[in-house]
Write a protein that holds these residues in place. Structure first.
Motif, mmCIF file in Angstrom:
data_model
loop_
_atom_site.group_PDB
_atom_site.id
_atom_site.type_symbol
_atom_site.label_atom_id
_atom_site.label_comp_id
_atom_site.label_asym_id
_atom_site.label_seq_id
_atom_site.Cartn_x
_atom_site.Cartn_y
_atom_site.Cartn_z
ATOM 1 N N GLY A 32 5.797 7.103 7.578
ATOM 2 C CA GLY A 32 6.046 5.672 7.503
ATOM 3 C C GLY A 32 6.853 5.176 8.681
ATOM 4 N N LYS A 51 9.346 2.342 5.127
ATOM 5 C CA LYS A 51 8.182 1.692 4.517
ATOM 6 C C LYS A 51 6.988 2.603 4.754
ATOM 7 N N HIS A 52 6.378 3.054 3.657
ATOM 8 C CA HIS A 52 5.258 3.991 3.765
ATOM 9 C C HIS A 52 3.915 3.276 3.853
ATOM 10 N N ASN A 53 3.794 2.168 3.137
ATOM 11 C CA ASN A 53 2.589 1.346 3.151
ATOM 12 C C ASN A 53 2.943 0.020 2.478
ATOM 13 N N GLU A 54 1.963 -0.772 2.132
ATOM 14 C CA GLU A 54 2.259 -2.072 1.510
ATOM 15 C C GLU A 54 2.803 -1.939 0.087
ATOM 16 N N GLU A 55 2.704 -0.744 -0.494
ATOM 17 C CA GLU A 55 3.114 -0.535 -1.875
ATOM 18 C C GLU A 55 4.460 0.175 -2.012
ATOM 19 N N TYR A 56 4.755 1.164 -1.150
ATOM 20 C CA TYR A 56 5.915 2.037 -1.345
ATOM 21 C C TYR A 56 6.935 2.000 -0.210
ATOM 22 N N LYS A 99 8.263 0.653 -5.680
ATOM 23 C CA LYS A 99 6.837 0.356 -5.708
ATOM 24 C C LYS A 99 6.699 -1.153 -5.845
ATOM 25 N N GLU A 100 6.082 -1.767 -4.861
ATOM 26 C CA GLU A 100 5.942 -3.224 -4.824
ATOM 27 C C GLU A 100 7.296 -3.900 -5.017
#
Length: 113
Positions: A32, A51-56, A99-100
């Protein structure tokens, strides 16, 4: 690595605390981008947020030394900090997963140890 010294609580403790020795490596749980690196959030000492992606997102608090900077891309398993006691009275890693934007129990998504 290390023993879980305090578990997750939805109302009181939004992550887990992992004990260990000062200076032990803290590694990224997944690839991330570092979106926060510093001491500006009260109660977390030297803190990293990835930030790993848009979710986590994952957060790593109470470090003695941060080894990555904001904006840097990290890989899974990369050493990102050294375990310490900044902002607390014992050596530990405070670890959170969001998550989110909402905290979840990290033990639900991490591999069993």
């Amino acid at each position: 690595a290390g023993p879980i010294t305090r578990g997750y609580s939805e109302s009181v403790h939004k992550g887990i605390d992992i004990g260990g020795a000062r200076g032990e490596s803290v590694v990224a749980v997944a690839a991330g981008k570092v979106v926060y690196s510093g001491t500006g959030i009260v109660g977390f000492g030297e803190l990293l947020i990835i930030k790993h992606n848009e979710e986590y997102l994952s957060a790593y608090g109470h470090n003695d030394r941060l080894l990555v900077t904001e904006g840097q891309t990290v890989t899974a398993g990369q050493t990102i900090a050294e375990k310490g006691s900044s902002g607390t009275d014992t050596v530990k890693l405070h670890f959170e997963i969001r998550k989110e934007g909402k905290p979840i129990d990290p033990q639900r998504v991490l591999p069993r140890r």
